[in-house]
Scaffold this motif. Sequence first.
Motif, PDB file in Angstrom:
ATOM      1  N   LEU A  28     -12.832  40.524  80.194  1.00 35.45           N
ATOM      2  CA  LEU A  28     -12.315  40.641  78.831  1.00 35.45           C
ATOM      3  C   LEU A  28     -12.310  39.277  78.132  1.00 35.45           C
ATOM      4  CD1 LEU A  28      -9.306  43.105  79.236  1.00 35.45           C
ATOM      5  CD2 LEU A  28     -11.646  43.601  78.508  1.00 35.45           C
ATOM      6  N   PHE A  29     -11.875  38.255  78.836  1.00 36.65           N
ATOM      7  CA  PHE A  29     -11.862  36.904  78.279  1.00 36.65           C
ATOM      8  C   PHE A  29     -13.276  36.452  77.931  1.00 36.65           C
ATOM      9  CE2 PHE A  29     -12.119  32.285  78.872  1.00 36.65           C
ATOM     10  CZ  PHE A  29     -11.197  31.870  77.923  1.00 36.65           C
ATOM     11  N   THR A  30     -14.225  36.734  78.817  1.00 34.58           N
ATOM     12  CA  THR A  30     -15.616  36.351  78.594  1.00 34.58           C
ATOM     13  C   THR A  30     -16.214  37.081  77.391  1.00 34.58           C
ATOM     14  OG1 THR A  30     -15.874  35.894  80.957  1.00 34.58           O
ATOM     15  CG2 THR A  30     -17.900  36.185  79.680  1.00 34.58           C
ATOM     16  N   ILE A  31     -15.917  38.354  77.259  1.00 40.06           N
ATOM     17  CA  ILE A  31     -16.394  39.125  76.106  1.00 40.06           C
ATOM     18  C   ILE A  31     -15.860  38.509  74.816  1.00 40.06           C
ATOM     19  CG2 ILE A  31     -16.174  41.331  74.889  1.00 40.06           C
ATOM     20  CD1 ILE A  31     -16.179  42.685  77.671  1.00 40.06           C
ATOM     21  N   ALA A  32     -14.572  38.224  74.784  1.00 44.36           N
ATOM     22  CA  ALA A  32     -13.946  37.677  73.575  1.00 44.36           C
ATOM     23  C   ALA A  32     -14.512  36.301  73.226  1.00 44.36           C
ATOM     24  CB  ALA A  32     -12.430  37.602  73.751  1.00 44.36           C
ATOM     25  N   VAL A  33     -14.616  35.425  74.204  1.00 45.28           N
ATOM     26  CA  VAL A  33     -15.117  34.071  73.940  1.00 45.28           C
ATOM     27  C   VAL A  33     -16.597  34.105  73.564  1.00 45.28           C
ATOM     28  CG1 VAL A  33     -15.542  31.802  74.980  1.00 45.28           C
ATOM     29  CG2 VAL A  33     -13.333  32.938  75.305  1.00 45.28           C
ATOM     30  N   SER A  34     -17.366  34.985  74.173  1.00 36.81           N
ATOM     31  CA  SER A  34     -18.782  35.121  73.809  1.00 36.81           C
ATOM     32  C   SER A  34     -18.937  35.583  72.365  1.00 36.81           C
ATOM     33  CB  SER A  34     -19.496  36.095  74.748  1.00 36.81           C
ATOM     34  OG  SER A  34     -19.457  35.627  76.068  1.00 36.81           O
ATOM     35  N   ALA A  35     -18.121  36.537  71.964  1.00 37.67           N
ATOM     36  CA  ALA A  35     -18.158  37.016  70.573  1.00 37.67           C
ATOM     37  C   ALA A  35     -17.750  35.892  69.627  1.00 37.67           C
ATOM     38  CB  ALA A  35     -17.243  38.227  70.404  1.00 37.67           C
ATOM     39  N   TRP A  36     -16.730  35.128  70.006  1.00 41.72           N
ATOM     40  CA  TRP A  36     -16.296  34.002  69.183  1.00 41.72           C
ATOM     41  C   TRP A  36     -17.431  32.977  69.039  1.00 41.72           C
ATOM     42  CZ3 TRP A  36     -16.155  28.813  70.236  1.00 41.72           C
ATOM     43  CH2 TRP A  36     -15.551  28.010  69.266  1.00 41.72           C
ATOM     44  N   LEU A  37     -18.073  32.649  70.146  1.00 43.13           N
ATOM     45  CA  LEU A  37     -19.159  31.665  70.117  1.00 43.13           C
ATOM     46  C   LEU A  37     -20.304  32.137  69.226  1.00 43.13           C
ATOM     47  CD1 LEU A  37     -20.289  28.983  71.133  1.00 43.13           C
ATOM     48  CD2 LEU A  37     -21.195  30.212  73.114  1.00 43.13           C
ATOM     49  N   LEU A  38     -20.670  33.402  69.326  1.00 41.23           N
ATOM     50  CA  LEU A  38     -21.721  33.951  68.477  1.00 41.23           C
ATOM     51  C   LEU A  38     -21.321  33.858  67.003  1.00 41.23           C
ATOM     52  CD1 LEU A  38     -24.429  35.469  68.205  1.00 41.23           C
ATOM     53  CD2 LEU A  38     -23.112  37.587  68.400  1.00 41.23           C
ATOM     54  N   PHE A  39     -20.111  34.272  66.690  1.00 36.57           N
ATOM     55  CA  PHE A  39     -19.589  34.221  65.322  1.00 36.57           C
ATOM     56  C   PHE A  39     -19.578  32.779  64.813  1.00 36.57           C
ATOM     57  CE2 PHE A  39     -16.213  34.847  62.071  1.00 36.57           C
ATOM     58  CZ  PHE A  39     -16.725  35.961  61.434  1.00 36.57           C
ATOM     59  N   TYR A  40     -19.157  31.846  65.662  1.00 33.22           N
ATOM     60  CA  TYR A  40     -19.093  30.431  65.293  1.00 33.22           C
ATOM     61  C   TYR A  40     -20.488  29.870  65.029  1.00 33.22           C
ATOM     62  CZ  TYR A  40     -17.798  25.537  65.248  1.00 33.22           C
ATOM     63  OH  TYR A  40     -17.620  24.228  64.879  1.00 33.22           O
ATOM     64  N   LEU A  97      -9.083  28.616  70.020  1.00 30.65           N
ATOM     65  CA  LEU A  97     -10.414  28.027  69.802  1.00 30.65           C
ATOM     66  C   LEU A  97     -10.627  27.670  68.332  1.00 30.65           C
ATOM     67  CD1 LEU A  97     -12.573  30.309  72.114  1.00 30.65           C
ATOM     68  CD2 LEU A  97     -12.183  27.856  72.395  1.00 30.65           C
ATOM     69  N   ASP A  98     -10.240  28.569  67.440  1.00 35.13           N
ATOM     70  CA  ASP A  98     -10.381  28.273  66.010  1.00 35.13           C
ATOM     71  C   ASP A  98      -9.507  27.098  65.593  1.00 35.13           C
ATOM     72  OD1 ASP A  98     -12.296  30.219  65.470  1.00 35.13           O
ATOM     73  OD2 ASP A  98     -10.797  31.758  65.047  1.00 35.13           O
ATOM     74  N   LEU A  99      -8.313  27.034  66.132  1.00 36.13           N
ATOM     75  CA  LEU A  99      -7.424  25.916  65.820  1.00 36.13           C
ATOM     76  C   LEU A  99      -8.051  24.598  66.278  1.00 36.13           C
ATOM     77  CD1 LEU A  99      -4.708  24.971  64.681  1.00 36.13           C
ATOM     78  CD2 LEU A  99      -3.731  25.346  66.956  1.00 36.13           C
ATOM     79  N   LEU A 100      -8.664  24.597  67.468  1.00 29.86           N
ATOM     80  CA  LEU A 100      -9.312  23.390  67.963  1.00 29.86           C
ATOM     81  C   LEU A 100     -10.541  23.022  67.134  1.00 29.86           C
ATOM     82  CD1 LEU A 100      -9.146  24.004  71.822  1.00 29.86           C
ATOM     83  CD2 LEU A 100      -7.854  22.320  70.512  1.00 29.86           C
ATOM     84  N   PHE A 101     -11.420  23.997  66.900  1.00 28.00           N
ATOM     85  CA  PHE A 101     -12.699  23.710  66.259  1.00 28.00           C
ATOM     86  C   PHE A 101     -12.607  23.628  64.742  1.00 28.00           C
ATOM     87  CE2 PHE A 101     -14.228  24.674  70.407  1.00 28.00           C
ATOM     88  CZ  PHE A 101     -15.385  23.926  70.531  1.00 28.00           C
ATOM     89  N   ILE A 102     -11.701  24.349  64.133  1.00 34.18           N
ATOM     90  CA  ILE A 102     -11.582  24.314  62.674  1.00 34.18           C
ATOM     91  C   ILE A 102     -10.363  23.493  62.272  1.00 34.18           C
ATOM     92  CG2 ILE A 102     -11.322  25.671  60.567  1.00 34.18           C
ATOM     93  CD1 ILE A 102     -12.583  28.012  62.130  1.00 34.18           C
ATOM     94  N   GLY A 103      -9.233  23.836  62.842  1.00 25.35           N
ATOM     95  CA  GLY A 103      -7.987  23.171  62.450  1.00 25.35           C
ATOM     96  C   GLY A 103      -7.969  21.688  62.759  1.00 25.35           C
TER      97      GLY A 103
END
Length: 133
Positions: free
Chosen positions: A9-21, A83-89
């Motif tokens: 589940l964690f891998t699915i979520a992070v993979s989707a985030w990476l693709l979106f990013y 992840l968004d807080l780290l990369f964007i914030g």
Amino acid sequence: MNTKKHFVLFTIAVSAWLLFYLIGYPFNYFLDWKLESQILLTLLTVFAIVLLIGTIFLIHFPGNYVKSMVWMAFYASVPLFILDLLFIGFLTNEGLHYLYTHWYLTAGYIYVWIVFPIIGYSFKKLIVQLQKV
């Protein structure tokens, strides 16, 4: 749910985030898009995620769909917020203000807690109906 399934589940979520990013990176993480395009992106993402996650859960996560989908809501919001807080914030010095400027991400953190449990409950009802047939 066992540790392996949590990792999936964690891998699915992070993979989707990476693709979106990566898709959004050339467009200032979609801020360069018009509001109408951002809204369309948000709606398309919701429907795509519902179909993708629904299919994955029906095939690979049989059993307690409601509990599994609540866990998916967690992994699709809390780690992605971090992840968004780290990369964007932090990298853009926006801090938590990104929750306002990148409103579509904020919406995503919220709608998964609404949509995913509904999907889990729907699957539960569907399975009960299919067992009666």
